[in-house]
Design a protein around this motif. Sequence first.
Motif, PDB file in Angstrom:
ATOM      1  N   VAL A 268     -41.408  39.863  24.966  1.00 53.61           N
ATOM      2  CA  VAL A 268     -42.829  40.196  24.921  1.00 53.61           C
ATOM      3  C   VAL A 268     -43.180  40.558  23.481  1.00 53.61           C
ATOM      4  CG1 VAL A 268     -44.627  41.741  25.752  1.00 53.61           C
ATOM      5  CG2 VAL A 268     -42.802  41.021  27.294  1.00 53.61           C
ATOM      6  N   ALA A 269     -44.128  39.837  22.921  1.00 54.81           N
ATOM      7  CA  ALA A 269     -44.541  40.077  21.537  1.00 54.81           C
ATOM      8  C   ALA A 269     -45.669  41.093  21.503  1.00 54.81           C
ATOM      9  CB  ALA A 269     -44.976  38.770  20.888  1.00 54.81           C
ATOM     10  N   LEU A 270     -45.532  42.107  20.665  1.00 53.19           N
ATOM     11  CA  LEU A 270     -46.578  43.101  20.456  1.00 53.19           C
ATOM     12  C   LEU A 270     -47.197  42.885  19.076  1.00 53.19           C
ATOM     13  CD1 LEU A 270     -44.919  46.296  22.011  1.00 53.19           C
ATOM     14  CD2 LEU A 270     -46.263  44.508  23.108  1.00 53.19           C
ATOM     15  N   LYS A 271     -48.094  43.781  18.673  1.00 56.19           N
ATOM     16  CA  LYS A 271     -48.835  43.599  17.426  1.00 56.19           C
ATOM     17  C   LYS A 271     -48.280  44.405  16.261  1.00 56.19           C
ATOM     18  CE  LYS A 271     -51.802  40.878  19.390  1.00 56.19           C
ATOM     19  NZ  LYS A 271     -51.839  39.434  19.059  1.00 56.19           N
ATOM     20  N   GLY A 272     -47.231  45.201  16.505  1.00 57.24           N
ATOM     21  CA  GLY A 272     -46.656  46.016  15.454  1.00 57.24           C
ATOM     22  C   GLY A 272     -45.259  46.450  15.835  1.00 57.24           C
ATOM     23  N   PRO A 273     -44.569  47.155  14.933  1.00 53.27           N
ATOM     24  CA  PRO A 273     -43.237  47.671  15.270  1.00 53.27           C
ATOM     25  C   PRO A 273     -43.273  48.499  16.549  1.00 53.27           C
ATOM     26  CG  PRO A 273     -43.672  47.932  12.935  1.00 53.27           C
ATOM     27  CD  PRO A 273     -44.950  47.474  13.542  1.00 53.27           C
ATOM     28  N   VAL A 274     -42.327  48.271  17.437  1.00 49.57           N
ATOM     29  CA  VAL A 274     -42.303  48.949  18.740  1.00 49.57           C
ATOM     30  C   VAL A 274     -41.821  50.390  18.539  1.00 49.57           C
ATOM     31  CG1 VAL A 274     -41.372  48.904  21.075  1.00 49.57           C
ATOM     32  CG2 VAL A 274     -41.851  46.753  19.876  1.00 49.57           C
ATOM     33  N   THR A 275     -42.598  51.334  19.043  1.00 45.18           N
ATOM     34  CA  THR A 275     -42.240  52.751  18.904  1.00 45.18           C
ATOM     35  C   THR A 275     -41.643  53.332  20.183  1.00 45.18           C
ATOM     36  OG1 THR A 275     -44.555  53.301  19.409  1.00 45.18           O
ATOM     37  CG2 THR A 275     -43.904  53.230  17.089  1.00 45.18           C
TER      38      THR A 275
ATOM     39  N   VAL B  65     -21.863  42.633  22.688  1.00 48.93           N
ATOM     40  CA  VAL B  65     -22.954  42.715  21.720  1.00 48.93           C
ATOM     41  C   VAL B  65     -24.126  41.857  22.204  1.00 48.93           C
ATOM     42  CG1 VAL B  65     -23.646  42.366  19.330  1.00 48.93           C
ATOM     43  CG2 VAL B  65     -21.292  43.061  19.850  1.00 48.93           C
ATOM     44  N   PHE B  66     -25.332  42.455  22.196  1.00 53.18           N
ATOM     45  CA  PHE B  66     -26.573  41.732  22.501  1.00 53.18           C
ATOM     46  C   PHE B  66     -27.195  41.325  21.168  1.00 53.18           C
ATOM     47  CE2 PHE B  66     -25.691  44.741  25.812  1.00 53.18           C
ATOM     48  CZ  PHE B  66     -26.114  44.181  27.009  1.00 53.18           C
ATOM     49  N   LYS B  67     -27.453  40.028  20.976  1.00 52.95           N
ATOM     50  CA  LYS B  67     -28.004  39.546  19.718  1.00 52.95           C
ATOM     51  C   LYS B  67     -29.298  38.793  19.982  1.00 52.95           C
ATOM     52  CE  LYS B  67     -23.576  39.206  17.271  1.00 52.95           C
ATOM     53  NZ  LYS B  67     -22.658  38.357  16.509  1.00 52.95           N
ATOM     54  N   GLY B  68     -30.316  39.122  19.178  1.00 49.60           N
ATOM     55  CA  GLY B  68     -31.612  38.468  19.331  1.00 49.60           C
ATOM     56  C   GLY B  68     -32.695  39.105  18.473  1.00 49.60           C
ATOM     57  N   HIS B  69     -32.671  40.411  18.320  1.00 43.78           N
ATOM     58  CA  HIS B  69     -33.656  41.088  17.472  1.00 43.78           C
ATOM     59  C   HIS B  69     -33.375  40.775  16.004  1.00 43.78           C
ATOM     60  CE1 HIS B  69     -35.909  43.326  20.426  1.00 43.78           C
ATOM     61  NE2 HIS B  69     -34.816  43.833  20.960  1.00 43.78           N
ATOM     62  N   ARG B  70     -34.450  40.685  15.214  1.00 45.32           N
ATOM     63  CA  ARG B  70     -34.320  40.366  13.800  1.00 45.32           C
ATOM     64  C   ARG B  70     -34.482  41.599  12.906  1.00 45.32           C
ATOM     65  NH1 ARG B  70     -37.956  37.039  15.938  1.00 45.32           N
ATOM     66  NH2 ARG B  70     -39.645  37.994  14.720  1.00 45.32           N
ATOM     67  N   ASN B  71     -34.735  42.739  13.499  1.00 41.18           N
ATOM     68  CA  ASN B  71     -34.881  43.977  12.731  1.00 41.18           C
ATOM     69  C   ASN B  71     -34.325  45.120  13.571  1.00 41.18           C
ATOM     70  OD1 ASN B  71     -35.674  45.871  10.783  1.00 41.18           O
ATOM     71  ND2 ASN B  71     -37.625  44.834  10.402  1.00 41.18           N
ATOM     72  N   GLN B  72     -34.352  46.319  13.035  1.00 44.79           N
ATOM     73  CA  GLN B  72     -33.681  47.433  13.692  1.00 44.79           C
ATOM     74  C   GLN B  72     -34.235  47.701  15.089  1.00 44.79           C
ATOM     75  OE1 GLN B  72     -34.485  50.699  10.962  1.00 44.79           O
ATOM     76  NE2 GLN B  72     -35.935  51.580  12.404  1.00 44.79           N
ATOM     77  N   VAL B  73     -33.334  48.088  15.993  1.00 41.99           N
ATOM     78  CA  VAL B  73     -33.695  48.434  17.362  1.00 41.99           C
ATOM     79  C   VAL B  73     -34.169  49.888  17.371  1.00 41.99           C
ATOM     80  CG1 VAL B  73     -32.850  48.685  19.720  1.00 41.99           C
ATOM     81  CG2 VAL B  73     -32.035  46.801  18.289  1.00 41.99           C
ATOM     82  N   THR B  74     -35.326  50.138  17.967  1.00 44.02           N
ATOM     83  CA  THR B  74     -35.917  51.475  17.926  1.00 44.02           C
ATOM     84  C   THR B  74     -35.829  52.222  19.251  1.00 44.02           C
ATOM     85  OG1 THR B  74     -38.079  50.494  18.430  1.00 44.02           O
ATOM     86  CG2 THR B  74     -37.529  50.857  16.110  1.00 44.02           C
TER      87      THR B  74
END
Length: 432
Positions: free
Chosen positions: A307-314, A264-273
Amino acid sequence: MAAPMEVAVCTDSAAPMWSCIVWELHSGANLLTYRGGQAGPRGLALLNGEYLLAAQLGKNYISAWELQRKDQLQQKIMCPGPVTCLTTSPNGLYVLAGIAESIHLWEVSTGNLLVILSRHYQDVSCLQFTGDSSHFISGGKDCLVLAWSLCSVLQADPARIPAPRHVWSHHTLPITDLRCGFGGPLARVATSSLDQTVKLWEVSSGELLLSVLFDVAVMAVTMDLAEHHLFCGGSDGSIFQVDLFTWPGQRERSFQPEQDSGKVFKGHRNQVTCLSVSTDGSVLLSGSHDETVRLWDVQSKQCIRTVALKGPVTNATILLAPVSMLSSDFRPSLPLPHFNKHLLGAEHGDEPRHGGLTLRLGLHQQGLEPSYLDRTEQLQAVLCSAMEKSVLGGQDQLRVRVTELEDEVRNLRKINRDLFDFSTRFITRPAK
């Protein structure tokens, strides 16, 4: 010769300054940005190594950029409705787009809309070609996954609705993602769904090979090139690794995070897209609704870059950088044509395009040429006939052989009767 450069191509749904960013995978250096619009999920595609296409979120057009001319205003491919997903064929000849519940297929060289496929009952959510461009797979919110033969679709009678080669209906909730492996018509396809399962299918036979049940909905799925691992992105931000090469053999299994904690990879705080794997299988790229893209070391499961973006990654995908992306003086071999919004072009409302010539070769044979499936059946009949002749020697020799066997059976019956008569006489003769 230097190894090809791998790059990460990412988009988000905010896009305040740019629509798409390209950065070098291992160093993290920004290489290119493309401006204009917001790319929707499953809506990013590379066309023939010369153009970058992006289906605009909630809009009825596709943006197209020449790879090197990053500062240009994007070209627009107008569509009949909002584009829900997008892909291109690896050979660069076709563009596929999901528009509501229909699939639109364009020919790149002419811009003609060749066919509209309407076999889904709700919006099409994901599309992908096989590596040899012979088949494409579609998944929808109607819980169906359809496998299409490109040859059959293009050769279909206009009066008949083209039918998919396989209809996979084992999922019970909308399809969220799919991934085709290598092998062309022999490839395996992984599909993910809100029903908390990932399933693995075989294109050639249509069989379900594997089904894995998770504790959360699965929003993204991918495989490494060797197809040793499945990577599944969960709605809780976790990424699960399923090892295919150590599979015990059963068709259905539940993934237990407690027992498989090392997977298991853990680090994201919301759903993986979205998920993508590097060519050598050592690095995993993930995008999430937490507005970050993360790079993971597959072996240690550690995050090596964020890498931080400005919105949910699509969209977030790893590509081998085409020559046109790295060469400042490269230009496409041919400009993009006008893409028709309707079948048969100007006859159905598109404006005529002057100054071009379209050749339709073999027009007198359309509808007469057998499809590859018909040819396969003919070949099977020929092979069976040849085997019959090699084993039995043809019909004439078969009749001769049957006659010989009948004579032999009569002789054996005569011998059997003679033996029976002799035995009877021997047993019943009076004792001396």
